[in-house]
Motif scaffolding. Structure first.
Motif, PDB file in Angstrom:
ATOM      1  N   PRO A  70       0.809  -1.223   0.000  1.00  0.00           N
ATOM      2  CA  PRO A  70       0.000   0.000   0.000  1.00  0.00           C
ATOM      3  C   PRO A  70       0.845   1.278   0.000  1.00  0.00           C
ATOM      4  O   PRO A  70       0.463   2.273  -0.621  1.00  0.00           O
ATOM      5  N   VAL A  71       1.993   1.241   0.682  1.00  0.00           N
ATOM      6  CA  VAL A  71       2.869   2.420   0.704  1.00  0.00           C
ATOM      7  C   VAL A  71       3.389   2.729  -0.689  1.00  0.00           C
ATOM      8  O   VAL A  71       3.375   3.872  -1.149  1.00  0.00           O
ATOM      9  N   ILE A  73       2.099   1.786  -3.604  1.00  0.00           N
ATOM     10  CA  ILE A  73       0.990   2.196  -4.477  1.00  0.00           C
ATOM     11  C   ILE A  73       0.577   3.635  -4.181  1.00  0.00           C
ATOM     12  O   ILE A  73       0.312   4.437  -5.095  1.00  0.00           O
ATOM     13  N   LEU A  74       0.537   4.006  -2.891  1.00  0.00           N
ATOM     14  CA  LEU A  74       0.156   5.365  -2.512  1.00  0.00           C
ATOM     15  C   LEU A  74       1.172   6.387  -3.017  1.00  0.00           C
ATOM     16  O   LEU A  74       0.798   7.432  -3.560  1.00  0.00           O
ATOM     17  N   LEU A  75       2.446   6.092  -2.867  1.00  0.00           N
ATOM     18  CA  LEU A  75       3.482   7.015  -3.342  1.00  0.00           C
ATOM     19  C   LEU A  75       3.399   7.209  -4.851  1.00  0.00           C
ATOM     20  O   LEU A  75       3.550   8.326  -5.364  1.00  0.00           O
ATOM     21  N   SER A  77       0.705   6.769  -6.752  1.00  0.00           N
ATOM     22  CA  SER A  77      -0.533   7.452  -7.126  1.00  0.00           C
ATOM     23  C   SER A  77      -0.440   8.957  -6.900  1.00  0.00           C
ATOM     24  O   SER A  77      -1.128   9.737  -7.551  1.00  0.00           O
ATOM     25  N   ARG A  78       0.428   9.374  -5.961  1.00  0.00           N
ATOM     26  CA  ARG A  78       0.609  10.802  -5.690  1.00  0.00           C
ATOM     27  C   ARG A  78       1.735  11.415  -6.494  1.00  0.00           C
ATOM     28  O   ARG A  78       2.112  12.567  -6.263  1.00  0.00           O
ATOM     29  N   ARG A  83       9.506   8.151  -8.246  1.00  0.00           N
ATOM     30  CA  ARG A  83       8.816   6.951  -8.689  1.00  0.00           C
ATOM     31  C   ARG A  83       9.367   6.474 -10.026  1.00  0.00           C
ATOM     32  O   ARG A  83       9.779   7.257 -10.885  1.00  0.00           O
TER      33      ARG A  83
END
Length: 319
Positions: A70-71, A73-75, A77-78, A83
């Motif tokens: 989740p970390v 994926i969250l990074l 997505s932002r 990335r």
């Protein structure tokens, strides 16, 4: 397939000085190794009750992967600046294979070793990994040894060997079996170190570690479920679950992200040398958890190990 191409690691020259990236990598590796030492002692405490290395490995890395994915994926997505694309093609295949080796086979050997030996002895056996990594790196053409590295690693490993031999009289019966199993686990870690640096440099330590850890965790979970592992979960005490949480967070997600970061910053040989911090935190944690009292021989071994790290971390003087 050319292994040196996968590693994407420039061959080091004798006399090459450590730059800021090397120093940061060494610090990350030592922090990771310190966390790994606590994981050795915690695993020893838990595995004595479960005697199920596959189930414990599955729980450890499933919880670690559940925290990491989740970390990442969250990074992404932002739109985090650092990335990179997820591994694809050959890099994805290499990442999964390394994950099956390091997060699949390694924890089974690691946990099985701790059934037979003490936390301090297991951590010292794991400290043979730098020599195995350097030998494999030289054989595969990934890294060129320097006098400082070879000397430092040999001193560290010699300290491990002398300490294990001197402590046989107070070790559990059959401790040598656990010691040898842990050396096999160290070989798995050596191969992981050499193969991981290329994918890490192209896709980042978080993405690489999350995919590799998930691959190994899924394999272990499938084996554990097929072997009746779900029923054995009922025997877990509250303390066992707390230990699993720590193994998943500190001993997996944080520790192996730091290890991957170290591999991205400096050479596999230097990173491997930092694993010799393991026995220090393993001995301290084991003393508080299980009452294992380190003897004089362990102190001698730790001095040799720390001396070896200092030598391995510095370059040779220019000729």
């Amino acid at each position: 397939m050319n292994f040196s191409d996968l590693a994407s690691t420039p061959v080091e020259r004798s006399g090459e000085a450590m730059n800021a990236g090397d120093k940061a990598g060494m610090l990350a590796a030592m922090a990771s190794s310190a966390l790994g030492g606590t994981a050795v002692a915690v695993t020893r405490d838990v595995v004595g009750g479960t005697a199920d290395p596959v189930l414990l490995g599955a729980l450890r890395f499933l919880s670690g992967a559940a925290l990491l994915l989740p970390v990442v994926i969250l990074l992404r997505s932002r739109g985090a600046p650092a990335r990179r694309a997820w591994p694809r093609g050959r890099d994805l295949a290499v990442t999964i294979l390394l994950g099956l080796l390091f997060f699949g086979l390694f924890p089974v050997l690691f946990n099985a070793a701790l059934i037979h030996t003490t936390a301090a002895r297991a951590a010292l056996s794991l400290a043979t990994m730098p020599l195995l990594t350097l030998a494999a790196a030289v054989f595969l053409g990934v890294e060129r040894p320097t006098g400082a590295k070879v000397g430092g690693i040999l001193i560290a490993v010699a300290g491990v060997a002398v300490t294990l031999a001197a402590g046989l009289d107070i070790a559990p019966a059959g401790a040598w079996r656990g010691d040898l199993i842990m050396v096999a686990a160290a070989l798995c870690m050596s191969i992981y170190n050499l193969g991981a640096r290329g994918p890490i440099s192209r896709h980042g330590p978080l993405a690489f570690t999350s995919i590799a850890m998930t691959s190994g965790a899924v394999m272990l979970a499938a084996i554990a479920l097929a072997d009746g592992g779900a029923a054995r979960l009922a025997a877990f005490r509250a303390g066992d679950w707390l230990a699993v949480i720590w193994l998943g967070v500190g001993g997996s997600a944080v520790a192996f992200c730091l290890w991957a970061l170290a591999l991205a910053r400096t050479s596999p040989g230097r990173v491997a040398a930092a694993v010799t911090v393991n026995p220090v935190t393993a001995a301290i944690t084991a003393f508080f958890l299980t009452g294992e009292v380190p003897g004089w021989h362990l102190a001698v071994g730790l001095v040799a190990v720390l001396w070896g790290i200092l030598l391995a971390a510095r370059p040779d003087a220019p000729r």
